[in-house]
Scaffold this motif. Structure first.
Motif, PDB file in Angstrom:
ATOM      1  N   SER A  35       0.852  -1.072  -0.026  1.00 28.34           N
ATOM      2  CA  SER A  35       0.168   0.112   0.027  1.00 28.34           C
ATOM      3  C   SER A  35       0.826   1.205  -0.076  1.00 28.34           C
ATOM      4  O   SER A  35       0.540   2.511  -0.431  1.00 28.34           O
ATOM      5  CB  SER A  35      -0.919  -0.022   1.079  1.00 28.34           C
ATOM      6  OG  SER A  35      -0.038  -0.043   2.621  1.00 28.34           O
ATOM      7  N   VAL A  36       2.243   1.302   0.306  1.00 25.28           N
ATOM      8  CA  VAL A  36       2.959   2.037   0.298  1.00 25.28           C
ATOM      9  C   VAL A  36       4.348   1.682   0.030  1.00 25.28           C
ATOM     10  O   VAL A  36       4.781   0.581   0.365  1.00 25.28           O
ATOM     11  CB  VAL A  36       3.309   2.981   1.762  1.00 25.28           C
ATOM     12  CG1 VAL A  36       4.311   3.777   1.788  1.00 25.28           C
ATOM     13  CG2 VAL A  36       1.997   3.380   2.436  1.00 25.28           C
ATOM     14  N   VAL A  37       5.097   2.692  -0.930  1.00 24.85           N
ATOM     15  CA  VAL A  37       6.433   2.260  -1.134  1.00 24.85           C
ATOM     16  C   VAL A  37       7.333   3.442  -0.807  1.00 24.85           C
ATOM     17  O   VAL A  37       6.815   4.663  -0.894  1.00 24.85           O
ATOM     18  CB  VAL A  37       6.800   1.950  -2.685  1.00 24.85           C
ATOM     19  CG1 VAL A  37       6.113   0.883  -3.154  1.00 24.85           C
ATOM     20  CG2 VAL A  37       6.192   3.273  -3.543  1.00 24.85           C
ATOM     21  N   SER A  38       8.302   3.069  -0.212  1.00 26.84           N
ATOM     22  CA  SER A  38       9.494   3.875   0.330  1.00 26.84           C
ATOM     23  C   SER A  38      10.614   4.071  -0.318  1.00 26.84           C
ATOM     24  O   SER A  38      11.318   3.058  -0.223  1.00 26.84           O
ATOM     25  CB  SER A  38       9.593   3.765   1.876  1.00 26.84           C
ATOM     26  OG  SER A  38      10.806   4.664   2.304  1.00 26.84           O
ATOM     27  N   ILE A  39      11.133   4.932  -1.266  1.00 33.29           N
ATOM     28  CA  ILE A  39      12.057   4.884  -2.174  1.00 33.29           C
ATOM     29  C   ILE A  39      13.329   5.500  -1.763  1.00 33.29           C
ATOM     30  O   ILE A  39      13.302   6.753  -2.071  1.00 33.29           O
ATOM     31  CB  ILE A  39      11.578   4.961  -3.593  1.00 33.29           C
ATOM     32  CG1 ILE A  39      10.369   4.140  -3.995  1.00 33.29           C
ATOM     33  CG2 ILE A  39      12.662   4.749  -4.654  1.00 33.29           C
ATOM     34  CD1 ILE A  39       9.934   4.536  -5.339  1.00 33.29           C
ATOM     35  N   PRO A  40      14.564   4.947  -1.339  1.00 37.46           N
ATOM     36  CA  PRO A  40      15.638   5.918  -0.937  1.00 37.46           C
ATOM     37  C   PRO A  40      16.172   6.491  -2.261  1.00 37.46           C
ATOM     38  O   PRO A  40      16.189   5.918  -3.159  1.00 37.46           O
ATOM     39  CB  PRO A  40      16.417   4.796  -0.243  1.00 37.46           C
ATOM     40  CG  PRO A  40      15.667   3.733   0.082  1.00 37.46           C
ATOM     41  CD  PRO A  40      14.629   3.493  -0.989  1.00 37.46           C
ATOM     42  N   LEU A  41      16.821   7.567  -1.918  1.00 41.85           N
ATOM     43  CA  LEU A  41      17.483   8.386  -3.160  1.00 41.85           C
ATOM     44  C   LEU A  41      18.701   7.954  -3.303  1.00 41.85           C
ATOM     45  O   LEU A  41      19.595   8.323  -4.180  1.00 41.85           O
ATOM     46  CB  LEU A  41      17.289   9.979  -2.541  1.00 41.85           C
ATOM     47  CG  LEU A  41      16.002  10.492  -2.773  1.00 41.85           C
ATOM     48  CD1 LEU A  41      16.183  11.794  -2.384  1.00 41.85           C
ATOM     49  CD2 LEU A  41      15.384  10.274  -4.080  1.00 41.85           C
ATOM     50  N   SER A  42      19.424   7.212  -2.259  1.00 42.45           N
ATOM     51  CA  SER A  42      20.772   6.503  -2.319  1.00 42.45           C
ATOM     52  C   SER A  42      20.491   4.955  -2.349  1.00 42.45           C
ATOM     53  O   SER A  42      20.622   4.404  -1.279  1.00 42.45           O
ATOM     54  CB  SER A  42      21.326   7.150  -1.188  1.00 42.45           C
ATOM     55  OG  SER A  42      22.762   6.598  -1.417  1.00 42.45           O
ATOM     56  N   GLN A  43      20.333   4.287  -3.489  1.00 41.42           N
ATOM     57  CA  GLN A  43      20.486   2.936  -3.530  1.00 41.42           C
ATOM     58  C   GLN A  43      21.583   2.520  -4.271  1.00 41.42           C
ATOM     59  O   GLN A  43      21.604   1.194  -4.770  1.00 41.42           O
ATOM     60  CB  GLN A  43      19.039   2.594  -4.347  1.00 41.42           C
ATOM     61  CG  GLN A  43      17.864   3.241  -3.602  1.00 41.42           C
ATOM     62  CD  GLN A  43      16.600   2.426  -4.341  1.00 41.42           C
ATOM     63  OE1 GLN A  43      16.696   1.291  -5.067  1.00 41.42           O
ATOM     64  NE2 GLN A  43      15.754   3.166  -4.670  1.00 41.42           N
ATOM     65  N   HIS A  44      22.581   3.286  -4.529  1.00 41.34           N
ATOM     66  CA  HIS A  44      23.559   2.842  -5.219  1.00 41.34           C
ATOM     67  C   HIS A  44      24.837   3.583  -4.814  1.00 41.34           C
ATOM     68  O   HIS A  44      24.696   4.405  -3.947  1.00 41.34           O
ATOM     69  CB  HIS A  44      23.417   3.534  -7.083  1.00 41.34           C
ATOM     70  CG  HIS A  44      22.854   5.115  -6.813  1.00 41.34           C
ATOM     71  ND1 HIS A  44      21.527   5.335  -6.846  1.00 41.34           N
ATOM     72  CD2 HIS A  44      23.513   6.010  -6.545  1.00 41.34           C
ATOM     73  CE1 HIS A  44      21.428   6.540  -6.911  1.00 41.34           C
ATOM     74  NE2 HIS A  44      22.825   7.420  -6.602  1.00 41.34           N
ATOM     75  N   LEU A  45      26.048   3.096  -5.387  1.00 42.04           N
ATOM     76  CA  LEU A  45      27.301   3.671  -5.006  1.00 42.04           C
ATOM     77  C   LEU A  45      27.264   4.986  -5.369  1.00 42.04           C
ATOM     78  O   LEU A  45      27.012   4.986  -6.746  1.00 42.04           O
ATOM     79  CB  LEU A  45      28.536   2.822  -5.407  1.00 42.04           C
ATOM     80  CG  LEU A  45      29.189   2.367  -4.322  1.00 42.04           C
ATOM     81  CD1 LEU A  45      29.081   1.172  -3.446  1.00 42.04           C
ATOM     82  CD2 LEU A  45      30.564   1.673  -5.168  1.00 42.04           C
TER      83      LEU A  45
END
Ligand code: SF4
Ligand code: SF4
Lengths: 332, 443
Positions: free
Chosen positions: B29-39
């Motif tokens: 119902s909710v997604v939380s997408i971090p802005l730093s998922q990569h190197l």
């Protein structure tokens, strides 16, 4: 749900532990122990028990009352020191001397440095050398092996094959004259010779060594380098003058060499870390042993050789590094 | 059979979920997408609170060369852009979206039809991979477009595809190779084109015979690609170890694989490249293994980025009552998480649940100088020594003993019979030596 544990990776661990390693070594010592019980009887059993119990007791007292830290007497390492100390003295050594030897082995050889893993010298050898210096007469009075002896006094004693070899050569006898006075290869191999309690049977020691190698408690490097060096070194002398020098096999099978190469020199705490370092260590032990046997004042030089090489271990570790990944770039 | 030479361990494989086909996880119902998922640098948001977004829509732009775009994994409304806990235990700026329906951005092909032909030139391919936010899916999450560009003066000779999955428990790559072989192979072909190489080798450990057989059969249709079975040994999935195993070259200390003419990509990345280039689909979902000895239904899910870990565990039968530790990633290199509400990210290859009795470490005892750590180190280092030097803050000595070569594989800590915290101390030492080197270069 209770709180989740948080710890750094990795999250799985090998099942090996310090005490499993130590008890593995203890089990590998059983064949050699049985052979000495067979040849030296009740005396050997009492000697071993005394050494093991005193080593554990000394460690307990020091850990509990002097260091006031955790007590780890049951991790098996004190048992190994006890058994190896017993192996390194004549089977009929007075028991009170064994107690003193154990106290020195554990107290001076191990605990003064901070306990298991921190001692530079093999504790059992420290104990042995202390006894050698303090009680030279008792320490060179070797009982003659007889099957299933229950005798504790009036035991027939005699010199070890190495002592006979050395003395007779010094008296000017030739090898051919000495050979009949000393045990044959088969006897040496099985353990029918005079000597310290646990050093007599090459085959039992080799068996224990193979078990340890199989269980990955030791690697081949030190024993092979040590024995190989003695074989090569004494072989050269023998080839030059077989009338004055003994067959290298004799050197290999007599005295404390087998015990030393398989058990004393391979002690992981007091030997080098890298495979190349181990080879150098083994070769050093071998050279020193032959030099002492041939030119030194004592008939046997295994204990001194290993202790001397123990002192070089930090230097070897500093100088000899394992092969690094990406070091020699042989690409193509 | 080939493998790397130096060191390595063989922990129990425990591939409990290897037979479980990939299942599509229902939308949360909710997604939380971090802005730093990569190197690299965190992406900067291009949407604001209250905006309506579609699945696949760009919501944050990569900031700089080593960074990656981020797309919405669901359709709905941006609820907030705020610091949220992520799997590293830190709070990271994230875009939280309340999911409404499942509407996708135009131009994204959601069909399952295989498209083999690719008419783009290498620059266009790299641009596409960059635009769609593709990063290394094996766990390192290095932006993939960077690895598809060969630095001037260097030459790529061979593309190495990592299908090793040497981490125990994890099976997401294994399932992908079985179920998406063609897509993956097209992806590899596209990567080969971008790099200008005519040869690609897929390395797979021998505990996945079905995947090896399947791909050996499939590659007949794909010129230049071959499959190599490898002896099972951890950490074979390490770039340097894999290159050594497959083409017997050693990447020199401190250098990248391109130094020896190799570029390494994970099988999951190859699949993501296919979807980006051929289907115009950004990286908004991935295969995640959810596993553990006491878990009811060890599974492999295709989950949207930003889905809370708790939803995956629920779908796999719920959290076992005796749970002591939850790990994001594999047991050797994964990170223990503190909360089950942290989201799945581009680098989440697995969620691993340990029962209480396996959560704790061995009691720490004195180092008995058994040399086991040194013998298993795949980089030929002396972990016992490095840990002591690091602990005593002897940073120059650490550097001379090549602490920076440590790949943090954990083999040393795994094997140590005394339970010494080797890698913990080495990690701290590495960070400090890294700082020291950086400061030095500034002067
Ligand atoms: S974590 Fe580092 S030091 Fe330990 S085994 Fe791996 S590479 Fe070697
Ligand atoms: S494995 Fe552990 S006990 Fe053995 S040498 Fe390394 S740090 Fe010491």
């Amino acid at each position: 749900m209770s709180l989740l544990t948080v710890s750094g990776s990795p999250h799985v661990h090998d099942s090996q532990s310090v005490s499993k390693i130590m008890y593995g070594v203890v089990y590998s010592l059983i064949p050699a122990m049985l052979v000495s019980f067979y040849f030296f009887g009740l005396a050997a059993i009492l000697l071993t028990l005394t050494a093991v119990i005193s080593c554990m007791a000394v460690e307990y007292v020091i850990q509990k009352y002097l260091m006031k830290g955790p007590v780890t007497v049951f991790d098996g390492s004190a048992i190994i020191t006890g058994i190896l100390l017993a192996f390194n003295v004549p089977a009929n050594l007075p028991l009170w001397m064994v107690v003193i030897g154990s106290a020195v082995a554990i107290g001076m050889g191990k605990m003064t440095f901070g306990g298991l893993g921190k001692n530079p010298f093999n504790p059992a050898l420290v104990g042995r050398v202390f006894l050698m210096i303090s009680f030279p007469v008792h320490m060179t009075n070797y009982p003659k092996p007889t099957a299933f002896s229950t005798q504790l006094t009036d035991i027939v004693t005699g010199p070890t094959p190495l002592a006979i070899m050395k003395e007779s050569l010094q008296k000017g006898e030739s090898v051919a004259e000495i050979i009949p006075q000393i045990p044959q290869y088969a006897q040496l191999f099985l353990g029918h010779m005079g000597g310290s309690m646990g050093e007599i049977s090459a085959i039992a020691i080799l068996l224990g060594g193979l078990f340890m190698a199989y269980k990955k408690l030791i690697t081949w490097h030190i024993p092979v380098a040590y024995l190989g060096t003695v074989l090569a070194f004494t072989g050269i002398f023998w080839l030059i003058d077989p009338g004055y020098h003994f067959n290298p096999l004799y050197h290999l099978l007599s005295g404390g060499l087998m015990l030393g190469a398989v058990y004393m020199a391979t002690d992981m705490v007091t030997s080098p870390m890298s495979p190349l370092g181990m080879l150098i260590f083994g070769i050093g032990c071998g050279v020193l042993t032959v030099v002492i046997r041939m030119f030194g004042a004592y008939p046997e030089g295994v204990a001194f050789s290993i202790l001397i090489m123990n002192a070089f271990v930090p230097l070897i570790n500093r100088g000899i590094k394992p092969k690094r990944f990406g070091e020699e770039v042989k690409n193509g | 059979m080939k493998t790397f030479k130096l060191g390595g361990v063989h922990p129990p494989e425990n591939k409990l979920s290897e037979k479980a086909p990939i299942e599509v996880l229902p939308l949360p119902s909710v997604v939380s997408i971090p802005l730093s998922q990569h190197l690299g640098a965190p992406a900067s948001p291009v949407v604001a609170k209250g905006d309506k977004v579609k699945a696949g829509q760009l919501i944050a732009k990569g900031a700089g060369f080593i960074s990656a775009n981020i797309h919405s994994s669901a359709s709905g409304t941006v609820a907030k852009i705020d610091d949220m806990p992520d799997s590293s235990g830190y709070r990271k700026k994230s875009i939280v979206i309340n999911v409404e329906g499942d509407e996708w951005e135009e131009g994204i092909d959601l069909g399952s039809e295989l498209i083999r032909e690719c008419s783009l030139n290498p620059q266009e391919i790299t641009a596409k991979v960059n635009e769609k936010g593709i990063v290394g899916m094996g766990g390192a999450t290095f932006p993939s477009h960077v690895k598809l560009m060969v630095p001037p003066g260097k030459k790529a000779e061979v593309l190495i595809i990592n299908g090793v999955e040497c981490e125990p428990y994890l099976t997401s790559d294994h399932r992908l190779m079985l179920e998406k072989a063609d897509e993956m192979l097209v992806g590899i072909t596209i990567q080969m084109k971008a790099l200008g190489v005519s040869k690609a080798i897929i390395g797979i450990e021998n505990n996945k015979p079905d995947a090896i057989a399947h791909l050996k059969n499939k590659v007949k249709d794909y010129p230049g690609i071959s499959v190599e079975a490898l002896k099972v040994k951890y950490p074979q999935g390490g770039e340097k170890q894999l290159i050594k195993a497959l083409i017997n070259r050693e990447v020199p200390s401190g250098k990248l694989p391109i130094e020896v003419g190799a570029v390494v990509h994970n099988v999951g990345t190859a699949f993501a490249v296919y979807e980006a280039v051929q289907k115009n689909k950004p990286l908004v979902e991935r295969v995640v293994t959810v596993t553990g000895k006491n878990l009811k239904k060890p599974s492999n899910f295709l989950a949207r980025i930003g889905t809370p870990v708790s939803a995956l565990i629920e779908a796999a039968g719920g959290l076992p009552t005796d749970t002591g530790k939850v790990v994001n990633g594999g047991p050797m290199m994964g990170k223990a998480i503190t909360s089950l509400e942290v989201p799945v990210t581009k680098g989440t290859s697995g969620i691993l649940i340990f029962p209480e009795r396996e959560a704790a470490r061995k009691p720490v005892q004195n180092c008995i100088r058994c040399a086991r750590c040194l013998n298993v180190c795949p980089m030929g280092l002396e972990p016992y020594l490095l840990s002591v030097l690091a602990d005593r803050k002897r940073l120059e000595d650490c550097e001379a003993e090549r602490i920076m070569d440590c790949i943090e594989c954990g083999s040393c800590l795994y094997i140590c019979p005394s339970g010494r915290p080797l890698l913990d101390q080495i990690r701290v030492g590495k960070a400090e030596v890294g700082n020291m080197i950086r400061k030095r270069s500034q002067h």
